[in-house]
Design a protein around this motif. Structure first.
Motif, PDB file in Angstrom:
ATOM      1  N   UNK A   1     -54.472 -53.344  42.373  1.00  0.00           N
ATOM      2  CA  UNK A   1     -54.351 -54.526  41.525  1.00  0.00           C
ATOM      3  C   UNK A   1     -53.220 -55.401  42.034  1.00  0.00           C
ATOM      4  N   UNK A   2     -53.238 -56.624  41.599  1.00  0.00           N
ATOM      5  CA  UNK A   2     -52.116 -57.534  41.844  1.00  0.00           C
ATOM      6  C   UNK A   2     -51.568 -57.918  40.487  1.00  0.00           C
ATOM      7  N   UNK A   3     -50.299 -58.050  40.403  1.00  0.00           N
ATOM      8  CA  UNK A   3     -49.671 -58.498  39.170  1.00  0.00           C
ATOM      9  C   UNK A   3     -48.572 -59.486  39.520  1.00  0.00           C
ATOM     10  N   UNK A   4     -48.137 -60.235  38.559  1.00  0.00           N
ATOM     11  CA  UNK A   4     -47.065 -61.199  38.736  1.00  0.00           C
ATOM     12  C   UNK A   4     -45.816 -60.611  38.106  1.00  0.00           C
ATOM     13  N   UNK A   5     -44.752 -60.481  38.855  1.00  0.00           N
ATOM     14  CA  UNK A   5     -43.512 -59.966  38.310  1.00  0.00           C
ATOM     15  C   UNK A   5     -42.707 -61.096  37.708  1.00  0.00           C
ATOM     16  N   UNK A   6     -41.627 -60.738  37.003  1.00  0.00           N
ATOM     17  CA  UNK A   6     -40.786 -61.756  36.378  1.00  0.00           C
ATOM     18  C   UNK A   6     -40.210 -62.716  37.397  1.00  0.00           C
ATOM     19  N   UNK A   7     -40.022 -62.242  38.631  1.00  0.00           N
ATOM     20  CA  UNK A   7     -39.469 -63.118  39.665  1.00  0.00           C
ATOM     21  C   UNK A   7     -40.556 -63.969  40.302  1.00  0.00           C
ATOM     22  N   UNK A   8     -41.790 -63.911  39.781  1.00  0.00           N
ATOM     23  CA  UNK A   8     -42.938 -64.661  40.269  1.00  0.00           C
ATOM     24  C   UNK A   8     -43.369 -64.241  41.665  1.00  0.00           C
ATOM     25  N   UNK A   9     -42.962 -63.080  42.096  1.00  0.00           N
ATOM     26  CA  UNK A   9     -43.384 -62.557  43.384  1.00  0.00           C
ATOM     27  C   UNK A   9     -44.562 -61.627  43.162  1.00  0.00           C
TER      28      UNK A   9
ATOM     29  N   UNK B   1     -49.169 -45.160  38.244  1.00  0.00           N
ATOM     30  CA  UNK B   1     -49.149 -46.506  38.784  1.00  0.00           C
ATOM     31  C   UNK B   1     -47.992 -46.529  39.767  1.00  0.00           C
ATOM     32  N   UNK B   2     -48.282 -46.856  41.016  1.00  0.00           N
ATOM     33  CA  UNK B   2     -47.222 -46.856  42.016  1.00  0.00           C
ATOM     34  C   UNK B   2     -47.271 -48.126  42.846  1.00  0.00           C
ATOM     35  N   UNK B   3     -46.110 -48.496  43.336  1.00  0.00           N
ATOM     36  CA  UNK B   3     -45.953 -49.611  44.270  1.00  0.00           C
ATOM     37  C   UNK B   3     -44.917 -49.179  45.295  1.00  0.00           C
ATOM     38  N   UNK B   4     -45.176 -49.469  46.524  1.00  0.00           N
ATOM     39  CA  UNK B   4     -44.258 -49.086  47.603  1.00  0.00           C
ATOM     40  C   UNK B   4     -43.903 -47.603  47.537  1.00  0.00           C
ATOM     41  N   UNK B   5     -44.878 -46.759  47.248  1.00  0.00           N
ATOM     42  CA  UNK B   5     -44.725 -45.303  47.188  1.00  0.00           C
ATOM     43  C   UNK B   5     -43.753 -44.841  46.103  1.00  0.00           C
ATOM     44  N   UNK B   6     -43.538 -45.679  45.085  1.00  0.00           N
ATOM     45  CA  UNK B   6     -42.675 -45.323  43.955  1.00  0.00           C
ATOM     46  C   UNK B   6     -43.517 -45.331  42.687  1.00  0.00           C
ATOM     47  N   UNK B   7     -43.415 -44.253  41.909  1.00  0.00           N
ATOM     48  CA  UNK B   7     -44.133 -44.186  40.632  1.00  0.00           C
ATOM     49  C   UNK B   7     -43.379 -45.046  39.623  1.00  0.00           C
ATOM     50  N   UNK B   8     -44.062 -46.083  39.127  1.00  0.00           N
ATOM     51  CA  UNK B   8     -43.458 -47.013  38.172  1.00  0.00           C
ATOM     52  C   UNK B   8     -43.885 -46.713  36.744  1.00  0.00           C
TER      53      UNK B   8
ATOM     54  N   UNK C   1     -43.882 -56.585  32.987  1.00  0.00           N
ATOM     55  CA  UNK C   1     -44.416 -57.073  34.256  1.00  0.00           C
ATOM     56  C   UNK C   1     -45.909 -56.790  34.409  1.00  0.00           C
ATOM     57  N   UNK C   2     -46.546 -56.308  33.343  1.00  0.00           N
ATOM     58  CA  UNK C   2     -47.981 -56.078  33.360  1.00  0.00           C
ATOM     59  C   UNK C   2     -48.411 -54.667  33.721  1.00  0.00           C
ATOM     60  N   UNK C   3     -47.465 -53.798  34.027  1.00  0.00           N
ATOM     61  CA  UNK C   3     -47.821 -52.447  34.428  1.00  0.00           C
ATOM     62  C   UNK C   3     -48.382 -51.629  33.261  1.00  0.00           C
ATOM     63  N   UNK C   4     -47.779 -51.745  32.097  1.00  0.00           N
ATOM     64  CA  UNK C   4     -48.290 -51.030  30.927  1.00  0.00           C
ATOM     65  C   UNK C   4     -49.687 -51.500  30.555  1.00  0.00           C
ATOM     66  N   UNK C   5     -49.911 -52.809  30.621  1.00  0.00           N
ATOM     67  CA  UNK C   5     -51.234 -53.364  30.331  1.00  0.00           C
ATOM     68  C   UNK C   5     -52.245 -52.842  31.345  1.00  0.00           C
ATOM     69  N   UNK C   6     -51.862 -52.787  32.610  1.00  0.00           N
ATOM     70  CA  UNK C   6     -52.768 -52.297  33.650  1.00  0.00           C
ATOM     71  C   UNK C   6     -53.144 -50.834  33.396  1.00  0.00           C
ATOM     72  N   UNK C   7     -52.150 -50.005  33.067  1.00  0.00           N
ATOM     73  CA  UNK C   7     -52.438 -48.599  32.768  1.00  0.00           C
ATOM     74  C   UNK C   7     -53.328 -48.474  31.538  1.00  0.00           C
ATOM     75  N   UNK C   8     -53.052 -49.265  30.521  1.00  0.00           N
ATOM     76  CA  UNK C   8     -53.853 -49.197  29.303  1.00  0.00           C
ATOM     77  C   UNK C   8     -55.280 -49.684  29.558  1.00  0.00           C
ATOM     78  N   UNK C   9     -55.432 -50.769  30.296  1.00  0.00           N
ATOM     79  CA  UNK C   9     -56.780 -51.257  30.606  1.00  0.00           C
ATOM     80  C   UNK C   9     -57.564 -50.235  31.414  1.00  0.00           C
ATOM     81  N   UNK C  10     -56.887 -49.556  32.304  1.00  0.00           N
ATOM     82  CA  UNK C  10     -57.535 -48.499  33.076  1.00  0.00           C
ATOM     83  C   UNK C  10     -58.018 -47.388  32.137  1.00  0.00           C
ATOM     84  N   UNK C  11     -57.181 -46.985  31.192  1.00  0.00           N
ATOM     85  CA  UNK C  11     -57.570 -45.955  30.220  1.00  0.00           C
ATOM     86  C   UNK C  11     -58.745 -46.425  29.362  1.00  0.00           C
TER      87      UNK C  11
END
Length: 163
Positions: A6-14, A71-78, A100-110
């Motif tokens: 997935x792609x998400x938008x972080x608070x820093x807009x990156x 949910x991981x990014x850059x080999x780190x479990x977030x 940053x949308x990670x909780x929503x992503x995990x919940x939508x997956x569930x």
């Protein structure tokens, strides 16, 4: 092994790429540490000793008995979620990664995996209650948690079939 990129938008807009994948046995220590840290932070109304005493059981018995996703990014479990039948028994995201949308992503997956998803959340954890309500869950039944005796809400996903 099925992975979800997935792609998400972080608070820093990156934009940041992340993956939701099944948890491996090697992940249980990191997941347990995240569970303990976030449980202590999110549930100050439960004695800290309770959470600390549960860590071994959570990491070695409970999590392995659930369907766990990380949910991981850059080999780190977030963050991670744990499903037991139709119950979302855990959903935790690192404190500095919330919003940053990670909780929503995990919940939508569930939700995709379990159409009749339900959960229990402590009544005093207002942030979590609001999050789940915003994500389409309704309060169904108020009860005392059998382990802590703290009031919690059983919440069920609202949809056209189970309203």
């Amino acid at each position: 092994m099925k992975k979800y990129n997935k792609m998400t938008q972080t608070k820093s807009s990156t934009p940041r790429t992340f993956t939701i994948r099944p948890a491996l046995a090697d992940d249980h220590t990191a997941i347990g540490a995240l569970w303990l840290k976030r449980s202590l932070q999110a549930h100050p109304f439960v004695a800290a000793t309770y959470w600390k005493e549960q860590l071994h059981t959570m990491s070695n018995d409970y999590l392995p008995s659930c369907e766990c996703w990380v949910l991981e990014a850059d080999h780190e479990i977030l963050g991670f979620s744990a499903l037991h039948d139709d119950e979302l028994s855990a959903l935790f995201v690192h404190a500095d990664r919330q919003g940053q949308g990670y909780g929503v992503a995990l919940l939508n997956h569930a939700k995709q995996l379990r159409p009749l998803l339900w959960l229990a959340v402590y009544e005093q954890n207002q942030r979590a209650l609001l999050f789940y309500q915003q994500q389409g869950f309704r309060n169904e039944k108020r009860q005392r948690c059998e382990n802590t005796q703290v009031w919690e809400w059983v919440m069920r996903r609202k949809d056209k079939d189970n309203d």
